[in-house]
Design an enzyme around this catalytic site. Structure first.
Site, PDB file in Angstrom:
ATOM      1  N   HIS A 191       0.867  -1.183   0.000  1.00 54.81           N
ATOM      2  CA  HIS A 191       0.000   0.000   0.000  1.00 54.81           C
ATOM      3  C   HIS A 191       0.909   1.240   0.000  1.00 54.81           C
ATOM      4  O   HIS A 191       2.009   1.204   0.549  1.00 54.81           O
ATOM      5  CB  HIS A 191      -0.837  -0.049   1.283  1.00 54.81           C
ATOM      6  CG  HIS A 191      -1.908   0.987   1.386  1.00 54.81           C
ATOM      7  ND1 HIS A 191      -1.662   2.280   1.756  1.00 54.81           N
ATOM      8  CD2 HIS A 191      -3.256   0.907   1.184  1.00 54.81           C
ATOM      9  CE1 HIS A 191      -2.808   2.956   1.785  1.00 54.81           C
ATOM     10  NE2 HIS A 191      -3.788   2.151   1.440  1.00 54.81           N
ATOM     11  N   ASP A 200       3.330  -3.977   7.993  1.00 52.01           N
ATOM     12  CA  ASP A 200       2.039  -3.326   7.855  1.00 52.01           C
ATOM     13  C   ASP A 200       0.964  -4.404   8.061  1.00 52.01           C
ATOM     14  O   ASP A 200       0.749  -5.250   7.195  1.00 52.01           O
ATOM     15  CB  ASP A 200       1.957  -2.701   6.449  1.00 52.01           C
ATOM     16  CG  ASP A 200       0.582  -2.140   6.147  1.00 52.01           C
ATOM     17  OD1 ASP A 200      -0.356  -2.354   6.944  1.00 52.01           O
ATOM     18  OD2 ASP A 200       0.448  -1.495   5.086  1.00 52.01           O
ATOM     19  N   GLN A 239      -4.275  -5.237   7.080  1.00 48.58           N
ATOM     20  CA  GLN A 239      -5.226  -6.231   6.572  1.00 48.58           C
ATOM     21  C   GLN A 239      -5.114  -7.565   7.316  1.00 48.58           C
ATOM     22  O   GLN A 239      -5.847  -8.508   7.018  1.00 48.58           O
ATOM     23  CB  GLN A 239      -5.011  -6.480   5.072  1.00 48.58           C
ATOM     24  CG  GLN A 239      -5.253  -5.264   4.202  1.00 48.58           C
ATOM     25  CD  GLN A 239      -6.701  -4.780   4.233  1.00 48.58           C
ATOM     26  OE1 GLN A 239      -7.620  -5.491   4.631  1.00 48.58           O
ATOM     27  NE2 GLN A 239      -6.906  -3.548   3.798  1.00 48.58           N
ATOM     28  N   LYS A 286     -10.492  -0.874  10.563  1.00 53.43           N
ATOM     29  CA  LYS A 286     -10.583  -2.070   9.710  1.00 53.43           C
ATOM     30  C   LYS A 286     -10.896  -3.309  10.541  1.00 53.43           C
ATOM     31  O   LYS A 286     -10.875  -4.434  10.044  1.00 53.43           O
ATOM     32  CB  LYS A 286      -9.276  -2.278   8.945  1.00 53.43           C
ATOM     33  CG  LYS A 286      -9.026  -1.203   7.885  1.00 53.43           C
ATOM     34  CD  LYS A 286      -7.814  -1.544   7.062  1.00 53.43           C
ATOM     35  CE  LYS A 286      -7.257  -0.370   6.283  1.00 53.43           C
ATOM     36  NZ  LYS A 286      -8.044   0.016   5.129  1.00 53.43           N
ATOM     37  N   CYS A 307      -4.708   2.348  -3.715  1.00 52.64           N
ATOM     38  CA  CYS A 307      -3.475   2.919  -3.127  1.00 52.64           C
ATOM     39  C   CYS A 307      -2.300   1.976  -3.318  1.00 52.64           C
ATOM     40  O   CYS A 307      -1.473   1.796  -2.398  1.00 52.64           O
ATOM     41  CB  CYS A 307      -3.652   3.248  -1.651  1.00 52.64           C
ATOM     42  SG  CYS A 307      -4.920   4.451  -1.352  1.00 52.64           S
TER      43      CYS A 307
HETATM   44  N1  7TS Z   1      -1.840  -0.667   4.643  1.00 54.07           N
HETATM   45  C1  7TS Z   1      -2.714  -1.503   4.083  1.00 54.07           C
HETATM   46  C2  7TS Z   1      -2.287  -2.892   3.725  1.00 54.07           C
HETATM   47  C3  7TS Z   1      -4.019  -1.060   3.849  1.00 54.07           C
HETATM   48  O1  7TS Z   1      -4.893  -1.902   3.296  1.00 54.07           O
HETATM   49  C4  7TS Z   1      -4.381   0.250   4.185  1.00 54.07           C
HETATM   50  C5  7TS Z   1      -5.730   0.812   3.874  1.00 54.07           C
HETATM   51  C6  7TS Z   1      -3.431   1.061   4.806  1.00 54.07           C
HETATM   52  C7  7TS Z   1      -2.162   0.567   5.006  1.00 54.07           C
HETATM   53  C8  7TS Z   1      -3.741   2.438   5.273  1.00 54.07           C
HETATM   54  O2  7TS Z   1      -4.631   2.392   6.329  1.00 54.07           O
HETATM   55  P1  7TS Z   1      -5.181   3.720   6.980  1.00 54.07           P
HETATM   56  O3  7TS Z   1      -6.108   3.265   8.044  1.00 54.07           O
HETATM   57  O4  7TS Z   1      -4.006   4.468   7.479  1.00 54.07           O
HETATM   58  O5  7TS Z   1      -5.873   4.460   5.886  1.00 54.07           O
HETATM   59  N2  7TS Z   1      -6.342   0.213   2.788  1.00 54.07           N
HETATM   60  C9  7TS Z   1      -7.441   0.661   2.133  1.00 54.07           C
HETATM   61  C10 7TS Z   1      -7.980  -0.066   1.082  1.00 54.07           C
HETATM   62  O6  7TS Z   1      -7.534  -1.130   0.679  1.00 54.07           O
HETATM   63  N3  7TS Z   1      -9.028   0.604   0.604  1.00 54.07           N
HETATM   64  O7  7TS Z   1      -9.200   1.713   1.309  1.00 54.07           O
HETATM   65  C11 7TS Z   1      -8.201   1.765   2.264  1.00 54.07           C
END
Ligand code: 7TS
Length: 411
Positions: free
Chosen positions: A123, A200, A203, A226, A366
């Site tokens: 990401h 990271d 997920q 999430k 992303c």
């Molecule tokens: N890393 C991964 C693997 C992610 O899926 C996401 C968000 C992030 C980092 C960032 O997370 P945040 O909470 O800081 O925004 N992924 C997604 C997605 O897949 N669709 O919308 C957000």
């Protein structure tokens, strides 16, 4: 024993409504999950009866709010089996957690000529902070590519990680491909080469048991929103010895020991990294989200999701004009399926499915370097969680079969 899906559905009022006159089918939990009523109510009660700024007042309500915040940290620590409460830093989200590591650890420890290794499937929030460190400190950013089945090419990984590597940054589970990466092997190899491993877990933490003691990651990041919790709270686990040596990421109120006109000393862990007023209500919500997940059991949740994923993949594989981007090996996969319909733009698919009440994601997720590597601009993506049902997968598949007809194709 499987999960009690009827009971679970009752806990998520948002799912029990019609969208576009159709029963709402929410298939975008990889972007954000819905919250059970228990989480919503716990935050409401906190705001009604316990809201106060923490670590400041000597009065009862502030002490109570502080205790609730500390309790949330303890709950997170237990959830991921981390060794100390002080190793758990609350952040805004995964993105902020990874930036904290890049700014406070990366800029200080990566020097000219050093290397940082990331996976091509990351990401953006696990790429851009490392691009920044590499650029500022004249280091090299190296990408690890994939096998034909979309899994990480571990041969390439072991070639890319060398004695010059200072940081290996990898997702536990890819948000596009749904691949469960061989994260233990990645971490162990990084350590063998004297690099640190920044994982990271955005997920992974919602869907699989994360055991920090076993994984031995140096940093592990994830987001509350999430995993049934609210937006605005994330977690960074950091190895204590590293966190202790690191300077603050943000500075100002609440993270200090003494402040003089020209210089300051900083608070102990974890407060050194928690500058300013914290999102206490979100921490309270995250704690209840963890309670909710653990009461059902993360293994049971995983089994349920995988049943849906397997069923959906089988149905999708029967449709000749669909390409799935991800491994076919269900044991290496989480509940994320990225796909395209031949000759149809993913945004058209998402718009048409929305008219059937089905919410799915379309775009680059992303992960533009991955899209470029795969030779595509975008994909559609469905992602399942504990509240999804087989009936919803059927609605999704039936709607999918109508997309080409809508756009004038014969089938
Ligand atoms: N890393 C991964 C693997 C992610 O899926 C996401 C968000 C992030 C980092 C960032 O997370 P945040 O909470 O800081 O925004 N992924 C997604 C997605 O897949 N669709 O919308 C957000």
């Amino acid at each position: 024993m499987s999960i009690d899906i009827e009971k679970i559905r009752k806990d998520f009022p948002i799912l029990n409504q019609n969208i576009n006159d159709k029963p709402f089918v929410y298939l975008d939990s990889a972007a954000t999950t819905q919250k059970p009523i228990q989480v919503i109510e716990a935050m409401g009660i906190y705001n009604k009866l316990s809201n106060a700024n923490i670590h400041r007042g000597a009065y009862t309500l502030s002490i109570r709010a502080t205790e609730m915040y500390d309790e949330a940290r303890k709950r997170v620590k237990e959830f991921i089996n981390a060794p100390y409460d002080e190793s758990i830093i609350f952040t805004k989200n995964t993105t902020e957690a990874l930036n904290l590591v890049a700014f406070s650890y990366g800029l200080e420890n990566v020097n000219s000529g050093d290397e940082i290794v990331v996976l091509i499937s990351e990401h953006h929030s696990n790429i851009l902070p490392w691009q920044m460190v590499a650029k500022k400190n004249n280091a090299k950013l190296k990408f690890v590519y994939l096998n034909d089945d979309y899994t990480v090419d571990m041969k390439d990984f072991k070639e890319k990680v060398t004695e010059k590597t200072k940081i290996v940054a990898a997702a536990h589970i890819s948000n596009v491909l749904g691949t469960i990466n061989p994260i233990k092997e990645i971490i162990d190899y990084a350590h063998e080469m004297n690099a640190i491993a920044v994982i990271d877990g955005a997920q992974a933490a919602p869907h699989t048991k994360v055991d920090i003691e076993k994984l031995n990651a140096d940093f592990y990041a994830f987001s509350g929103h999430k995993m049934l919790g609210p937006m605005g709270i994330g977690v960074l686990y950091g190895r204590r010895e590293l966190l202790e040596k690191m300077g603050p990421f943000l500075s100002g109120g609440d993270m200090i020991e003494y402040v003089e006109e020209e210089s300051s000393t900083f608070a102990e862990l974890p407060y050194k990294f928690e500058a300013g007023t914290q999102n206490v209500e979100a921490a309270v919500g995250l704690k209840v989200a963890i309670d909710y997940i653990e009461e059902i059991g993360i293994e049971k949740i995983k089994n349920h999701e995988m049943e849906l994923t397997k069923y959906a993949m089988e149905k999708m594989n029967e449709i000749p004009y669909i390409t799935i981007y991800g491994t076919k090996d269900i044991d290496k996969k989480s509940s994320v399926i990225s796909f395209n319909i031949e000759n149809i733009h993913p945004h058209d698919v998402a718009t048409i499915l929305d008219s059937y009440g089905v919410a799915l994601r379309a775009g680059h997720h992303c992960a533009q370097p991955l899209m470029k590597y795969l030779g595509i601009n975008a994909t559609c993506r469905v992602s399942f969680y504990l509240y999804n049902t087989i009936e919803e997968v059927d609605i999704f598949i039936e709607s999918l079969k109508n997309v080409r007809k809508w756009l004038g194709y014969g089938s």
